[in-house]
Design an enzyme around this catalytic site. Structure first.
Site, PDB file in Angstrom:
ATOM      1  N   GLY A  84      42.580  36.082  27.053  1.00 50.97           N
ATOM      2  CA  GLY A  84      41.817  34.984  26.473  1.00 50.97           C
ATOM      3  C   GLY A  84      41.836  33.825  27.218  1.00 50.97           C
ATOM      4  O   GLY A  84      40.537  33.173  27.428  1.00 50.97           O
ATOM      5  N   HIS A  85      42.793  33.298  27.654  1.00 49.61           N
ATOM      6  CA  HIS A  85      43.173  32.196  28.457  1.00 49.61           C
ATOM      7  C   HIS A  85      42.284  32.306  29.612  1.00 49.61           C
ATOM      8  O   HIS A  85      41.731  31.406  30.102  1.00 49.61           O
ATOM      9  CB  HIS A  85      44.631  31.872  28.586  1.00 49.61           C
ATOM     10  CG  HIS A  85      45.272  31.277  27.458  1.00 49.61           C
ATOM     11  ND1 HIS A  85      46.235  32.232  26.816  1.00 49.61           N
ATOM     12  CD2 HIS A  85      45.291  30.116  26.550  1.00 49.61           C
ATOM     13  CE1 HIS A  85      46.696  31.819  25.696  1.00 49.61           C
ATOM     14  NE2 HIS A  85      46.124  30.334  25.659  1.00 49.61           N
ATOM     15  N   MET A 121      43.217  37.983  20.495  1.00 49.06           N
ATOM     16  CA  MET A 121      44.168  37.778  21.433  1.00 49.06           C
ATOM     17  C   MET A 121      44.979  36.315  21.040  1.00 49.06           C
ATOM     18  O   MET A 121      44.232  35.486  20.888  1.00 49.06           O
ATOM     19  CB  MET A 121      43.720  37.664  23.019  1.00 49.06           C
ATOM     20  CG  MET A 121      43.215  39.151  23.219  1.00 49.06           C
ATOM     21  SD  MET A 121      42.694  39.150  25.124  1.00 49.06           S
ATOM     22  CE  MET A 121      42.314  41.035  25.232  1.00 49.06           C
ATOM     23  N   SER A 122      46.124  36.362  21.075  1.00 48.57           N
ATOM     24  CA  SER A 122      46.860  35.152  20.765  1.00 48.57           C
ATOM     25  C   SER A 122      48.237  35.363  21.340  1.00 48.57           C
ATOM     26  O   SER A 122      49.065  36.442  21.419  1.00 48.57           O
ATOM     27  CB  SER A 122      47.096  35.182  19.059  1.00 48.57           C
ATOM     28  OG  SER A 122      48.002  34.188  18.960  1.00 48.57           O
TER      29      SER A 122
END
Length: 282
Positions: A35-36, A182-183
């Site tokens: 995600g990043h 996403m995390s």
């Protein structure tokens, strides 16, 4: 790619950048994932020069939250970023907050509902650190993920109200194949908890479908539909929210065709998960 571990080093580097170049900033707390990377890739497409900040900001954590537990994986993060960015800004807390600040950002309205009510002081801490990062890095554009939708609303209004000469780009949420957003906190989940985790996405999708396919526009039925999906052993509901995308204020009845924010937070075990979807009334 260079790593600057202090404000002074960042500013020395920034002063050497061609003034005609467009600089992009991707603020993160590290423990990076795909995600990043999607934020970095969006910045790379638009900007001549990309800075990613990695800073676990103590001011946005409450006294009983996971500040000390939050994963710090700087070496792995730098390796993941590779040549995707021009500089990683990874300051120490003592550099960002050498003293207890006398002046911080105050966020009106959103501190009393949904994510703000669940995490007192969180948005003030977010707004304060983002204001500092914008001042330090001096980007032309800042990139944030839609997954932290309430944070995006705060930052959009921060930029507007404080007259920062910065563009804000919101990048869509990256999801696993089963829908889980996403995390960095997903790594806290056990295998069994991980199987259960997409339930928040499923609950919000149920409410979104009611808005978009069945024209259900009243808060009560929409929230109730999500809560029914979440009635599973091992799931503790924090909140389900129907709110304005403009200012994050809760909505009881949809009366126009403006896009709306459906969001929620749950706990599975000790891990707190958040997610959101945008619903478009017909």
């Amino acid at each position: 790619m260079r790593v600057a571990d202090s404000i002074g080093k960042l500013r020395s580097w920034r002063a050497q950048i061609n003034p005609k170049w467009k600089v992009g900033l991707v603020p993160t707390m590290g423990a990076l994932h795909a995600g990043h990377v999607s934020l970095v890739e969006a910045a790379r497409k638009e900007c001549d020069c990309v800075v990613t900040s990695i800073f676990v900001n103590p001011k946005q954590f409450g006294p009983h939250e996971d500040f000390h537990k939050y994963p710090r994986t700087l070496s792995a993060d730098v390796e993941l970023l590779g040549n995707k960015v021009d500089l990683v800004f990874a300051p120490e807390v003592s550099d960002m907050y050498p003293n207890e600040p006398m002046v911080t950002a105050l966020v009106n309205g959103m501190e009393k509902t949904s994510e703000g009510a669940s995490r007192p002081g969180h948005f003030s801490g977010v707004a304060t650190v983002v204001a500092k990062l914008l001042n330090i890095v001096q980007p032309h554009t800042a990139f944030f993920g839609q997954k932290d939708a309430h944070q995006c609303i705060v930052i959009r209004n921060l930029i507007r109200d404080m007259n920062f000469p910065v563009q804000l780009e919101i990048v869509p949420t990256m999801r696993e194949a089963d829908g889980l957003a996403m995390s960095s906190r997903n790594r806290y989940l056990s295998p069994e908890q991980r199987k259960l985790a997409p339930i928040l996405y499923q609950a919000l999708l149920t409410a979104k479908n009611l808005v978009e396919k069945e024209q259900v526009y009243s808060r009560g039925p929409l929230v109730d539909s999500a809560l029914r999906v979440l009635e599973q052993p091992g799931v503790t509901v924090d909140y389900i929210s129907l709110a304005s995308l403009e200012d994050g204020r809760e909505i009881d009845l949809i009366t126009n065709k403006h896009p709306l924010l459906l969001s929620g937070a749950i706990k599975i075990g000790t891990t707190r998960l958040i997610d959101n979807l945008i619903a478009q009334p017909l």
